[in-house]
Design a protein around this motif. Structure first.
Motif, PDB file in Angstrom:
ATOM      1  N   ASP A   1       7.177 -17.556  48.129  1.00  0.00           N
ATOM      2  CA  ASP A   1       5.798 -17.306  48.524  1.00  0.00           C
ATOM      3  C   ASP A   1       5.138 -16.258  47.639  1.00  0.00           C
ATOM      4  OD1 ASP A   1       7.307 -15.202  49.413  1.00  0.00           O
ATOM      5  OD2 ASP A   1       6.365 -15.070  51.389  1.00  0.00           O
ATOM      6  N   ARG A   2       5.917 -15.612  46.758  1.00  0.00           N
ATOM      7  CA  ARG A   2       5.370 -14.667  45.797  1.00  0.00           C
ATOM      8  C   ARG A   2       6.270 -14.586  44.555  1.00  0.00           C
ATOM      9  NH1 ARG A   2       5.265  -8.882  48.670  1.00  0.00           N
ATOM     10  NH2 ARG A   2       4.138 -10.050  50.265  1.00  0.00           N
ATOM     11  N   PRO A   3       6.334 -15.644  43.776  1.00  0.00           N
ATOM     12  CA  PRO A   3       7.237 -15.636  42.611  1.00  0.00           C
ATOM     13  C   PRO A   3       6.827 -14.651  41.535  1.00  0.00           C
ATOM     14  CG  PRO A   3       5.902 -17.622  42.664  1.00  0.00           C
ATOM     15  CD  PRO A   3       5.680 -16.942  43.962  1.00  0.00           C
ATOM     16  N   PHE A   4       5.518 -14.316  41.448  1.00  0.00           N
ATOM     17  CA  PHE A   4       5.077 -13.326  40.470  1.00  0.00           C
ATOM     18  C   PHE A   4       4.007 -12.452  41.105  1.00  0.00           C
ATOM     19  CE2 PHE A   4       2.150 -11.849  37.162  1.00  0.00           C
ATOM     20  CZ  PHE A   4       3.046 -11.140  36.371  1.00  0.00           C
ATOM     21  N   ASP A   5       4.292 -11.149  41.261  1.00  0.00           N
ATOM     22  CA  ASP A   5       3.320 -10.241  41.851  1.00  0.00           C
ATOM     23  C   ASP A   5       2.852  -9.223  40.818  1.00  0.00           C
ATOM     24  OD1 ASP A   5       6.052  -9.044  42.224  1.00  0.00           O
ATOM     25  OD2 ASP A   5       4.854  -7.353  42.960  1.00  0.00           O
TER      26      ASP A   5
ATOM     27  N   LEU B   1      -3.906  -4.948  40.485  1.00  0.00           N
ATOM     28  CA  LEU B   1      -5.210  -4.774  39.865  1.00  0.00           C
ATOM     29  C   LEU B   1      -5.860  -3.529  40.463  1.00  0.00           C
ATOM     30  CD1 LEU B   1      -6.724  -8.400  39.916  1.00  0.00           C
ATOM     31  CD2 LEU B   1      -5.481  -7.279  38.058  1.00  0.00           C
ATOM     32  N   PRO B   2      -6.887  -2.963  39.816  1.00  0.00           N
ATOM     33  CA  PRO B   2      -7.625  -1.867  40.444  1.00  0.00           C
ATOM     34  C   PRO B   2      -8.153  -2.296  41.814  1.00  0.00           C
ATOM     35  CG  PRO B   2      -8.247  -2.084  38.139  1.00  0.00           C
ATOM     36  CD  PRO B   2      -7.378  -3.268  38.456  1.00  0.00           C
ATOM     37  N   THR B   3      -8.170  -1.379  42.752  1.00  0.00           N
ATOM     38  CA  THR B   3      -8.535  -1.742  44.132  1.00  0.00           C
ATOM     39  C   THR B   3      -9.983  -2.212  44.252  1.00  0.00           C
ATOM     40  OG1 THR B   3      -9.035   0.594  44.575  1.00  0.00           O
ATOM     41  CG2 THR B   3      -6.818  -0.195  45.139  1.00  0.00           C
ATOM     42  N   ASP B   4     -10.853  -1.809  43.320  1.00  0.00           N
ATOM     43  CA  ASP B   4     -12.254  -2.229  43.391  1.00  0.00           C
ATOM     44  C   ASP B   4     -12.563  -3.389  42.445  1.00  0.00           C
ATOM     45  OD1 ASP B   4     -11.843  -0.661  41.185  1.00  0.00           O
ATOM     46  OD2 ASP B   4     -13.704   0.492  41.354  1.00  0.00           O
ATOM     47  N   ALA B   5     -11.534  -4.067  41.982  1.00  0.00           N
ATOM     48  CA  ALA B   5     -11.739  -5.197  41.075  1.00  0.00           C
ATOM     49  C   ALA B   5     -12.265  -6.407  41.837  1.00  0.00           C
ATOM     50  CB  ALA B   5     -10.431  -5.550  40.377  1.00  0.00           C
ATOM     51  N   THR B   6     -13.214  -7.117  41.234  1.00  0.00           N
ATOM     52  CA  THR B   6     -13.733  -8.371  41.759  1.00  0.00           C
ATOM     53  C   THR B   6     -13.251  -9.493  40.839  1.00  0.00           C
ATOM     54  OG1 THR B   6     -15.715  -7.297  42.635  1.00  0.00           O
ATOM     55  CG2 THR B   6     -15.780  -9.693  42.367  1.00  0.00           C
ATOM     56  N   ILE B   7     -12.369 -10.342  41.344  1.00  0.00           N
ATOM     57  CA  ILE B   7     -11.786 -11.412  40.527  1.00  0.00           C
ATOM     58  C   ILE B   7     -12.815 -12.509  40.293  1.00  0.00           C
ATOM     59  CG2 ILE B   7      -9.997 -13.203  40.427  1.00  0.00           C
ATOM     60  CD1 ILE B   7      -8.191 -11.355  42.031  1.00  0.00           C
ATOM     61  N   SER B   8     -12.986 -12.896  39.028  1.00  0.00           N
ATOM     62  CA  SER B   8     -13.958 -13.937  38.681  1.00  0.00           C
ATOM     63  C   SER B   8     -13.310 -15.217  38.171  1.00  0.00           C
ATOM     64  CB  SER B   8     -14.928 -13.405  37.617  1.00  0.00           C
ATOM     65  OG  SER B   8     -14.234 -12.946  36.470  1.00  0.00           O
TER      66      SER B   8
ATOM     67  N   SER C   1      -5.220 -19.575  41.860  1.00  0.00           N
ATOM     68  CA  SER C   1      -5.826 -18.382  42.459  1.00  0.00           C
ATOM     69  C   SER C   1      -4.751 -17.434  42.969  1.00  0.00           C
ATOM     70  CB  SER C   1      -6.746 -18.775  43.618  1.00  0.00           C
ATOM     71  OG  SER C   1      -7.791 -19.606  43.162  1.00  0.00           O
ATOM     72  N   PRO C   2      -4.812 -16.141  42.585  1.00  0.00           N
ATOM     73  CA  PRO C   2      -3.841 -15.179  43.103  1.00  0.00           C
ATOM     74  C   PRO C   2      -4.056 -14.916  44.589  1.00  0.00           C
ATOM     75  CG  PRO C   2      -5.498 -14.078  41.777  1.00  0.00           C
ATOM     76  CD  PRO C   2      -5.741 -15.539  41.624  1.00  0.00           C
ATOM     77  N   MET C   3      -2.971 -14.698  45.300  1.00  0.00           N
ATOM     78  CA  MET C   3      -3.019 -14.472  46.739  1.00  0.00           C
ATOM     79  C   MET C   3      -2.933 -12.977  47.026  1.00  0.00           C
ATOM     80  SD  MET C   3      -0.290 -15.788  49.608  1.00  0.00           S
ATOM     81  CE  MET C   3       1.023 -14.809  48.839  1.00  0.00           C
ATOM     82  N   PRO C   4      -3.889 -12.420  47.801  1.00  0.00           N
ATOM     83  CA  PRO C   4      -3.813 -11.000  48.146  1.00  0.00           C
ATOM     84  C   PRO C   4      -2.579 -10.722  49.010  1.00  0.00           C
ATOM     85  CG  PRO C   4      -5.990 -11.907  48.613  1.00  0.00           C
ATOM     86  CD  PRO C   4      -5.096 -13.065  48.341  1.00  0.00           C
ATOM     87  N   LEU C   5      -1.903  -9.618  48.734  1.00  0.00           N
ATOM     88  CA  LEU C   5      -0.745  -9.188  49.524  1.00  0.00           C
ATOM     89  C   LEU C   5      -1.152  -8.068  50.467  1.00  0.00           C
ATOM     90  CD1 LEU C   5       1.991  -9.355  46.724  1.00  0.00           C
ATOM     91  CD2 LEU C   5       1.374 -11.090  48.419  1.00  0.00           C
TER      92      LEU C   5
ATOM     93  N   HIS D   1      -2.894  -5.473  45.394  1.00  0.00           N
ATOM     94  CA  HIS D   1      -1.612  -6.123  45.115  1.00  0.00           C
ATOM     95  C   HIS D   1      -1.776  -7.628  45.336  1.00  0.00           C
ATOM     96  CE1 HIS D   1       3.060  -5.975  45.701  1.00  0.00           C
ATOM     97  NE2 HIS D   1       2.696  -6.396  44.501  1.00  0.00           N
ATOM     98  N   TYR D   2      -1.399  -8.432  44.336  1.00  0.00           N
ATOM     99  CA  TYR D   2      -1.590  -9.877  44.394  1.00  0.00           C
ATOM    100  C   TYR D   2      -0.323 -10.595  43.952  1.00  0.00           C
ATOM    101  CZ  TYR D   2      -6.603  -8.739  44.455  1.00  0.00           C
ATOM    102  OH  TYR D   2      -7.842  -8.239  44.766  1.00  0.00           O
ATOM    103  N   ALA D   3      -0.300 -11.899  44.229  1.00  0.00           N
ATOM    104  CA  ALA D   3       0.806 -12.737  43.766  1.00  0.00           C
ATOM    105  C   ALA D   3       0.269 -14.096  43.343  1.00  0.00           C
ATOM    106  CB  ALA D   3       1.860 -12.914  44.843  1.00  0.00           C
ATOM    107  N   PHE D   4       0.780 -14.612  42.235  1.00  0.00           N
ATOM    108  CA  PHE D   4       0.543 -15.998  41.850  1.00  0.00           C
ATOM    109  C   PHE D   4       1.647 -16.847  42.478  1.00  0.00           C
ATOM    110  CE2 PHE D   4      -2.025 -14.356  38.289  1.00  0.00           C
ATOM    111  CZ  PHE D   4      -3.062 -15.262  38.299  1.00  0.00           C
ATOM    112  N   VAL D   5       1.266 -17.812  43.300  1.00  0.00           N
ATOM    113  CA  VAL D   5       2.244 -18.745  43.872  1.00  0.00           C
ATOM    114  C   VAL D   5       2.350 -19.912  42.903  1.00  0.00           C
ATOM    115  CG1 VAL D   5       2.904 -20.076  45.898  1.00  0.00           C
ATOM    116  CG2 VAL D   5       1.558 -17.998  46.170  1.00  0.00           C
ATOM    117  N   PHE D   6       3.119 -19.691  41.859  1.00  0.00           N
ATOM    118  CA  PHE D   6       3.257 -20.635  40.758  1.00  0.00           C
ATOM    119  C   PHE D   6       4.687 -20.527  40.258  1.00  0.00           C
ATOM    120  CE2 PHE D   6       2.894 -22.005  36.324  1.00  0.00           C
ATOM    121  CZ  PHE D   6       2.049 -23.110  36.418  1.00  0.00           C
TER     122      PHE D   6
END
Length: 422
Positions: A153-157, A160-167, A182-186, A191-196
């Motif tokens: 469920d989180r193969p790569f975590d 990013l900066p806490t105030d980052a807006t992902i585009s 799309s990265p998944m918020p943890l 803190h994010y993870a790519f489920v890939f």
């Protein structure tokens, strides 16, 4: 590019692209487990129809020898998806495909032999100077033995900066093509993870984001494992200062400046502060889809300027050019600078070729990258160039969001109509 010029280009592309013959019937294939070096029995095989989204069509299961047969009830372009050990593997099936071979691997939530090859950040401000635009790329190498895929469920975590807006975001598996992921918020903010799945070889992740900017900004990469290279690419108009004892070395480039740190341990101090405004010039982004600097012609295999750059871009092929040479990021630049346009450009190159997938092509990607050719068709090269230029113009602020959206939508229509014509 003006709107009228762009529309004329789209019209010429649409009417110049030849029709692609669509075939109906069956697709046969074989699935091989590369972890155990034997046929993979009992895997679910699904035919996915790509028109109007990804729609599951027919299904079957591999027999004791790893063989399968899929019915193709409709004309068009498809993907063959094999699910092994709860992990999906894809092979493209453009019109005319009669057989495919798919390589799969056993999976585990944690696999030894995985490391970050590089974390590369590209920074620039928008034209107003009030937003910092960052494109961050993670290069992950899976050198497991025996070969296995890391998938959970989180193969790569990553952080990013806490105030980052992902585009925007994308992922690229070994031997594959970029796909939107799309990265998944943890649990913790930032803190994010790519489920890939991280398959054997090299997997690349890209995430684009924006930050509020008042003329100065302090950032810091936070690698979650040992990392070979941290690289920060920015305009020459920026002022850079390492913070808290971080060790970065400056690598001068013609139109940009790059700060590099090597052999980074988890928890190392990597903070830095940038000030000033500016955009990376377009000519700093002139690299072709195979990682080589563009030459203006159709030869995608042209050598890099100076002939010193590494040409080995095979999965897991290492860092390429040594970091202390004038251009340390030759291997990475095509991915860093071209952005998500590659998702369409590579798909266009593959599907418009009208060629079935070859069994010898590298497996485990969503689709193979376009094979390099000494003389690419002028029409295809034009389409790829326009997609590349569109994303570059957006990144450098030469297009408004409205203009970007309009022009990208027009190119997508041209591409889809070309693919669907039969």
């Amino acid at each position: 590019m003006t709107s009228s010029k762009f529309q004329r280009l789209c019209a010429s592309l649409l009417f110049a692209i030849p029709a692609i013959a669509a075939a109906q019937g069956t697709i046969t294939g074989t699935v091989k487990n590369m972890t155990r070096n034997k046929p993979s029995a009992g895997d679910e095989v699904t035919l996915i129809r790509l028109q109007q989204g990804m729609q599951e069509s027919t299904k079957t299961t591999t027999d004791a020898k790893g063989n399968f047969t899929l019915q193709v009830p409709d004309a068009g372009i498809h993907l063959v998806r094999v699910t092994h050990d709860k992990t999906p593997y894809f092979r493209p099936a453009p019109p005319g495909t009669e057989s495919v071979e798919v390589e799969v691997f056993d999976s585990a939530p944690k696999v030894s032999g995985i490391e970050w090859e590089a974390d590369v950040m590209r920074l620039q401000t928008d034209e107003s100077g009030k937003r910092m635009r960052v494109v961050e790329n993670f290069f992950v190498k899976n050198d497991s033995n025996p070969k296995k895929t890391q998938y959970s469920d989180r193969p790569f975590d990553f952080w990013l900066p806490t105030d980052a807006t992902i585009s925007g975001s994308a992922a690229l598996g070994p031997g594959g093509m970029p796909v939107q992921s799309s990265p998944m918020p943890l649990e913790e903010k930032g803190h994010y993870a790519f489920v890939f799945p991280i398959r054997p070889g090299e997997t690349r992740f890209q995430v684009s984001y924006e930050l509020p900017y008042n003329g100065t900004l302090t950032l810091g990469p936070r690698p979650t494992m040992k990392t070979g290279t941290i690289a920060l690419m920015m305009p020459k108009t920026f002022k850079f200062e390492a913070a808290g004892g971080a060790q970065y070395n400056l690598v001068e480039e013609l139109n940009a400046q790059t700060y590099v740190a090597r052999d980074i341990a988890p928890g190392a101090k990597l903070g830095f502060t940038v000030s000033g405004t500016g955009q990376l010039p377009r000519d700093a982004a002139q690299t072709s889809a195979d990682g080589q600097p563009a030459t203006g012609g159709g030869d995608s295999q042209a050598a890099p300027a100076g002939g010193s750059a590494a040409t080995d871009t095979k999965p897991g092929g290492g860092l390429g050019t040594p970091i202390d040479t004038p251009d340390p990021l030759t291997k990475y630049k095509w991915w860093i600078l071209s952005g998500l346009a590659l998702l369409l450009a590579v798909a266009a190159g593959f599907f418009l070729s009208g060629k079935p997938a070859q069994p010898a092509a590298a497996a485990a990607g969503v689709a193979p990258a376009v094979p390099s050719a000494p003389s690419a068709p002028p029409l295809l090269q034009t389409l790829k160039d326009e997609l590349f230029a569109l994303e570059t113009d957006r990144a450098t602020g030469k297009l408004t969001e409205a203009e970007y959206t309009e022009q990208k939508a027009a190119l997508e229509v041209v591409l889809k109509r070309a693919i669907n014509r039969s």
